[in-house]
Design a protein around this motif. Structure first.
Motif, PDB file in Angstrom:
ATOM      1  N   SER A  57      54.854   9.399  47.642  1.00  0.00           N
ATOM      2  CA  SER A  57      54.055   8.226  47.298  1.00  0.00           C
ATOM      3  C   SER A  57      53.910   7.294  48.495  1.00  0.00           C
ATOM      4  N   PRO A  58      52.687   6.882  48.795  1.00  0.00           N
ATOM      5  CA  PRO A  58      52.496   5.933  49.899  1.00  0.00           C
ATOM      6  C   PRO A  58      52.901   4.508  49.538  1.00  0.00           C
ATOM      7  N   TYR A  59      53.173   4.226  48.261  1.00  0.00           N
ATOM      8  CA  TYR A  59      53.519   2.876  47.833  1.00  0.00           C
ATOM      9  C   TYR A  59      54.944   2.477  48.217  1.00  0.00           C
ATOM     10  N   TYR A  60      55.831   3.428  48.425  1.00  0.00           N
ATOM     11  CA  TYR A  60      57.249   3.126  48.615  1.00  0.00           C
ATOM     12  C   TYR A  60      57.781   3.480  49.990  1.00  0.00           C
ATOM     13  N   GLN A  61      56.953   4.060  50.869  1.00  0.00           N
ATOM     14  CA  GLN A  61      57.421   4.487  52.178  1.00  0.00           C
ATOM     15  C   GLN A  61      56.429   4.067  53.245  1.00  0.00           C
ATOM     16  N   PRO A  62      56.816   3.639  54.388  1.00  0.00           N
ATOM     17  CA  PRO A  62      58.184   3.278  54.727  1.00  0.00           C
ATOM     18  C   PRO A  62      58.619   2.022  53.992  1.00  0.00           C
ATOM     19  N   THR A  63      59.890   1.753  53.995  1.00  0.00           N
ATOM     20  CA  THR A  63      60.444   0.649  53.210  1.00  0.00           C
ATOM     21  C   THR A  63      59.832  -0.694  53.601  1.00  0.00           C
ATOM     22  N   GLY A  64      59.628  -0.935  54.880  1.00  0.00           N
ATOM     23  CA  GLY A  64      59.027  -2.197  55.322  1.00  0.00           C
ATOM     24  C   GLY A  64      57.643  -2.395  54.729  1.00  0.00           C
ATOM     25  N   PHE A  65      56.840  -1.337  54.695  1.00  0.00           N
ATOM     26  CA  PHE A  65      55.521  -1.432  54.090  1.00  0.00           C
ATOM     27  C   PHE A  65      55.644  -1.704  52.593  1.00  0.00           C
ATOM     28  N   CYS A  66      56.552  -1.007  51.945  1.00  0.00           N
ATOM     29  CA  CYS A  66      56.764  -1.171  50.509  1.00  0.00           C
ATOM     30  C   CYS A  66      57.097  -2.625  50.176  1.00  0.00           C
ATOM     31  N   ILE A  67      57.979  -3.216  50.948  1.00  0.00           N
ATOM     32  CA  ILE A  67      58.371  -4.610  50.706  1.00  0.00           C
ATOM     33  C   ILE A  67      57.165  -5.522  50.865  1.00  0.00           C
ATOM     34  N   SER A  68      56.443  -5.398  51.960  1.00  0.00           N
ATOM     35  CA  SER A  68      55.279  -6.252  52.202  1.00  0.00           C
ATOM     36  C   SER A  68      54.219  -6.066  51.128  1.00  0.00           C
ATOM     37  N   TYR A  69      53.950  -4.807  50.788  1.00  0.00           N
ATOM     38  CA  TYR A  69      52.927  -4.501  49.786  1.00  0.00           C
ATOM     39  C   TYR A  69      53.268  -5.122  48.439  1.00  0.00           C
ATOM     40  N   HIS A  70      54.510  -4.953  47.991  1.00  0.00           N
ATOM     41  CA  HIS A  70      54.878  -5.445  46.669  1.00  0.00           C
ATOM     42  C   HIS A  70      55.089  -6.955  46.633  1.00  0.00           C
ATOM     43  N   LEU A  71      55.512  -7.554  47.731  1.00  0.00           N
ATOM     44  CA  LEU A  71      55.557  -9.019  47.787  1.00  0.00           C
ATOM     45  C   LEU A  71      54.155  -9.573  47.570  1.00  0.00           C
ATOM     46  N   ASN A  72      53.177  -8.962  48.211  1.00  0.00           N
ATOM     47  CA  ASN A  72      51.791  -9.386  48.061  1.00  0.00           C
ATOM     48  C   ASN A  72      51.256  -9.049  46.668  1.00  0.00           C
ATOM     49  N   TYR A  73      51.495  -7.819  46.208  1.00  0.00           N
ATOM     50  CA  TYR A  73      50.952  -7.362  44.928  1.00  0.00           C
ATOM     51  C   TYR A  73      51.405  -8.241  43.760  1.00  0.00           C
ATOM     52  N   TYR A  74      52.666  -8.648  43.774  1.00  0.00           N
ATOM     53  CA  TYR A  74      53.202  -9.464  42.685  1.00  0.00           C
ATOM     54  C   TYR A  74      53.161 -10.958  42.989  1.00  0.00           C
ATOM     55  N   CYS A  75      52.421 -11.335  44.048  1.00  0.00           N
ATOM     56  CA  CYS A  75      52.263 -12.738  44.447  1.00  0.00           C
ATOM     57  C   CYS A  75      53.607 -13.385  44.774  1.00  0.00           C
ATOM     58  N   LEU A  76      54.542 -12.607  45.252  1.00  0.00           N
ATOM     59  CA  LEU A  76      55.852 -13.134  45.625  1.00  0.00           C
ATOM     60  C   LEU A  76      55.878 -13.578  47.079  1.00  0.00           C
ATOM     61  N   ASP A  77      54.772 -13.355  47.791  1.00  0.00           N
ATOM     62  CA  ASP A  77      54.685 -13.784  49.179  1.00  0.00           C
ATOM     63  C   ASP A  77      54.126 -15.191  49.289  1.00  0.00           C
ATOM     64  N   GLU A  78      53.752 -15.750  48.166  1.00  0.00           N
ATOM     65  CA  GLU A  78      53.254 -17.113  48.128  1.00  0.00           C
ATOM     66  C   GLU A  78      54.414 -18.048  47.824  1.00  0.00           C
ATOM     67  N   SER A  79      54.131 -19.316  47.686  1.00  0.00           N
ATOM     68  CA  SER A  79      55.168 -20.274  47.329  1.00  0.00           C
ATOM     69  C   SER A  79      55.516 -20.051  45.856  1.00  0.00           C
TER      70      SER A  79
END
Length: 123
Positions: A57-79
Motif C-alpha cells: 500500500s502506498p498509503y503507509y510507506q515510507p513511514t514519513g510519508f504516511c505520517i504527513s499524509y494522514h496528518l493532512n487527511y485527518y486535518c491534524l496538521d492544522e491548529s
C-alpha cells in the motif's frame, strides 16, 4: 471525518492472507497539530503497523510519508484542540498494537476511534 479504518485499501484483504504482518522503516514528518511530537510518535507506530499488514500500500510507506499524509487527511496538521490531539493519540496508540485481521472487524480500539472522530471534526 476521522475514521482511519476506512483508509485501509480494499485490495489489502488479499494481501493479508498472503503476507501476514511485519515491520517497516521509520521516518519523520513535519510538525502536526499543536507541534505534538506525541501525536507524530503515535501516528508513526500506527503507520508502521499498517505498513507491515499492507506492504504494497502506498498509503503507509515510507513511514514519513504516511505520517504527513494522514496528518493532512485527518486535518491534524492544522491548529487542533488539546482534546482532539489527546483523542487522536489515544486511537493511534491503541490501534498500533492491533493484529492485521483486526483492522477489518470491530475491535478494542473502536471507542477510541469514535472519541477521535467526535473530537476532531475535519471539514
Amino acid at each position: 471525518m476521522f475514521n482511519p479504518k476506512k483508509m485501509i485499501p480494499p485490495l489489502a484483504a488479499g494481501a493479508l492472507a498472503l503476507t501476514g504482518c511485519g515491520g517497516d522503516e521509520s521516518g519523520s514528518a513535519g510538525s502536526g497539530g499543536s507541534g505534538g511530537s506525541d501525536l507524530e510518535d503515535a501516528l508513526s507506530a500506527w503507520c508502521m503497523n499498517l505498513a507491515g499488514c499492507f506492504p504494497n500500500s502506498p498509503y503507509y510507506q515510507p513511514t514519513g510519508f504516511c505520517i504527513s499524509y494522514h496528518l493532512n487527511y485527518y486535518c491534524l496538521d492544522e491548529s487542533i484542540t488539546p482534546e482532539c490531539e489527546a483523542a487522536a493519540i489515544s486511537y493511534f496508540t491503541c490501534s498500533a498494537g492491533l493484529e492485521c485481521a483486526d483492522f477489518y472487524a470491530p475491535d478494542e480500539c473502536d471507542d477510541e476511534g469514535a472519541a477521535a472522530e467526535a473530537a476532531c471534526p475535519c471539514p
